[in-house]
Write an enzyme that holds these catalytic residues in place. Structure first.
Site, PDB file in Angstrom:
ATOM      1  N   SER A  36      31.266 -81.389 -73.536  1.00 42.27           N
ATOM      2  CA  SER A  36      31.284 -80.793 -72.200  1.00 42.27           C
ATOM      3  C   SER A  36      31.736 -79.343 -72.184  1.00 42.27           C
ATOM      4  CB  SER A  36      32.201 -81.613 -71.276  1.00 42.27           C
ATOM      5  OG  SER A  36      31.691 -82.911 -71.095  1.00 42.27           O
ATOM      6  N   GLU A  50      32.394 -80.634 -59.528  1.00 39.65           N
ATOM      7  CA  GLU A  50      32.186 -81.532 -60.666  1.00 39.65           C
ATOM      8  C   GLU A  50      32.556 -82.966 -60.316  1.00 39.65           C
ATOM      9  OE1 GLU A  50      33.536 -82.291 -65.314  1.00 39.65           O
ATOM     10  OE2 GLU A  50      34.961 -81.446 -63.884  1.00 39.65           O
ATOM     11  N   ASP A  59      31.712 -89.310 -66.499  1.00 40.06           N
ATOM     12  CA  ASP A  59      31.843 -89.243 -67.952  1.00 40.06           C
ATOM     13  C   ASP A  59      32.924 -90.185 -68.464  1.00 40.06           C
ATOM     14  OD1 ASP A  59      31.352 -87.640 -70.568  1.00 40.06           O
ATOM     15  OD2 ASP A  59      33.501 -87.379 -70.259  1.00 40.06           O
ATOM     16  N   HIS A  61      32.646 -93.299 -71.117  1.00 40.84           N
ATOM     17  CA  HIS A  61      33.405 -93.318 -72.371  1.00 40.84           C
ATOM     18  C   HIS A  61      34.204 -94.611 -72.528  1.00 40.84           C
ATOM     19  CE1 HIS A  61      32.521 -89.516 -74.186  1.00 40.84           C
ATOM     20  NE2 HIS A  61      32.976 -88.794 -73.181  1.00 40.84           N
TER      21      HIS A  61
END
Length: 543
Positions: A126, A347, A352, A356
């Protein structure tokens, strides 16, 4: 005559929509492979396609206005499978089967693909990607705001290799600027907007090696306040990195994990408040304080709502923690007051993190919440002068399949057993990650666990503590002035160059000075027809 024709057609469509709505209300929810009656008729699909075709033909009338405002939505880890699955989820949350639903981002008229690799990595991280889509140059994995000439974690390669972001370009042009994130405000994505750092993990000086400090490198939290001193809106997490080591947190005073981390003894929040005391500036750390502000009387907000990242939306305390949509709402109302316009980076960072962890339900609900924020931004702005894009930095090894039937719960089982081990499996699966489980030497039987719970870790093919990013292209959705420049398959660093061109920032400004930059004012009749055409399109969409 043209007005009368469009009005009559619009009214007719709206009446038809009303009749359809009355008929749909009593329709049972689609279960399994039950097909809605209207979908059995070819006329249904032909009409839908023709409506889409007519809308597409309207796109020939390109919006060539100058983008006074730019809104950049970044779904961290939001690959195309995530967009599709989140669309189904959002539709199902709204009582539909889901597949036919439209996300807010789906309604954007222009779509392109972005190649996400870093200069030194086929599958990116990222930080390097953020440098690409904010600063306009491809960079190395793990570095933010520096070119590929800088080496990860080597402080002495920083100087001379710094690159600036579109947020900086907008600020220098007199626009208001803001950053809103669900992660730490000094995490990889937001940090590329203001920092120059060879290590994305140097959140405060407490995380930096002594040799880097001795060599003069600055931590990312410090750069947030020093590199671009007057960012108008800063919202996210990361309080712990702003306070001296062992300082108790205001919200969790008894939890040492949330204590301050700074070794230099500085309180960056107090320094900000002192520096901004003569301006209309406010520091807030909870939802009530944020929503109590009157945006018309605020020019600067520093909102740090958690010591670390904000909680997942499914776990958020709705009384004390603001949603992404609520933060975006306040941010836009503050930024819009600048007659020169604004740039806002938003964002959805915890998409994400959900992936993960192998927690698809968390990731998809984060995506749905970001889509709500996109819708709210659309209501507060106009495509006439606001360029809005939605994209991702990278994908994940997340997918769903298994020949599921129409309307299948997106978190449900595939309709068959494995023909190898005769066990069921969920439609959602990961290529690798923590969901790999072996029980008595064989794959876990998912029917024995609650695979619908919020934190269920979907099964993966390869065992890893954390699931990895994916390397495929990601989508760019765009609307507003010059949005049509997002087309085809592009390098990721192309993105800020388009934004700057559209907003007359940075190096591409010649077109802004020419008479052709602004299109001629439409005739009154043309304006009326255009407005009615928009109403016609909206009417069709409501159907």
């Amino acid at each position: 005559m043209a007005h009368r024709n469009v009005y009559s057609v619009t009214v007719g469509i709206l009446l038809s929509c009303s009749v359809m709505a009355l008929g749909v209300q009593g329709k049972p929810k689609i279960v399994g492979a039950v097909v809605p009656e209207e979908e059995k008729n070819p006329a249904f699909w032909n009409s839908w396609a023709q409506r889409s075709l007519q809308q597409a033909l309207q796109l020939q009338q390109l919006n060539r206005n100058v983008a006074k405002n730019v809104i950049f939505f970044l779904g961290d880890g939001m690959g195309i499978p995530t967009v599709t699955a989140a669309r189904i989820l959002k539709g199902q949350l709204n009582g539909q089967s889901g597949e036919e639903y439209q996300m807010e981002m789906d309604k954007f008229p222009y779509v392109a693909l972005s190649k996400t690799y870093n200069t030194d990595a086929q599958v990116p991280d990222s930080a390097g990607t953020a440098t690409a889509y904010l600063c306009g140059i491809k960079a190395n994995e793990g570095t933010v705001g520096v070119s590929a000439a800088a080496t990860k974690s080597q402080c002495n390669t920083t100087q001379g290799n710094e690159v600036t972001s579109i947020l900086r370009w907008a600020k220098d042009a007199g626009k208001s600027v803001g950053i809103v994130t669900t992660t730490r405000i000094n995490h990889a994505t937001p940090s590329a907007a203001y920092a120059h750092c060879v290590d994305r993990d140097w959140f405060s000086d407490g995380e930096m090696p002594q040799e880097a400090l001795d060599a003069g490198c600055k931590d990312i939290a410090r750069q947030l306040f020093e590199n671009i001193p007057e960012i108008n809106v800063i919202m996210g997490g990361g309080r712990k990195y702003m306070y001296p080591k062992d300082t108790p947190d205001v919200e969790y005073p008894n939890e040492k994990a949330h204590y301050g981390t700074r070794r230099d003894g500085r309180s960056l929040v107090n320094e900000w408040k002192e520096r901004m005391k003569d301006k209309r500036a406010h520091y807030v750390w909870n939802k009530n304080d944020l929503l109590s502000l009157n945006p018309s009387k605020v020019d600067y907000i520093l909102g740090l709502f958690e010591p670390y990242d904000l909680p997942f939306d499914l776990e958020r305390n709705k009384e004390t923690e603001p949603s992404l949509t609520e933060m975006v709402d306040v941010a836009l109302k503050v930024l819009k007051k600048n007659l020169n316009g604004f740039f806002l980076l938003v964002e959805g960072g915890r998409i994400d993190h959900g992936h993960h962890d192998g927690k698809a339900k968390q990731a998809l609900h984060e995506t749905v919440e970001m889509d709500r924020a996109i819708g709210r931004a659309g209501l507060l702005t106009s495509t006439h002068d606001t360029l809005t894009i939605v994209t991702a930095d990278h994908s994940h090894v997340f997918n769903f399949g298994g020949y599921t039937q129409r309307g299948n719960n997106i978190f449900g089982l595939a309709p068959m057993l494995s023909d190898i081990d005769q066990k069921p499996f969920t439609s959602i699966l990961y290529g690798n990650g923590p969901g790999f489980k072996v029980v008595n030497g064989v794959r876990e039987n998912v029917s024995t666990v609650d695979y619908q719970q919020n934190n269920y870790q979907a099964q993966s093919a390869v065992p890893l503590r954390y699931e990895t990013h994916g390397g495929e292209d990601v989508a760019i959705f765009a609307k507003g002035p010059l949005a049509h420049l997002f087309h085809g398959v592009q390098e990721q660093n192309y993105i800020p160059h388009v934004l700057a061109y559209a907003a007359c920032l940075g190096q591409n400004r010649e077109h802004c000075l020419s008479a052709s930059a602004a299109p001629p004012a439409p005739r009154p009749a043309a304006t009326a027809v255009s407005t009615l055409a928009a109403a016609l399109t909206l009417a069709w969409m409501q159907c």
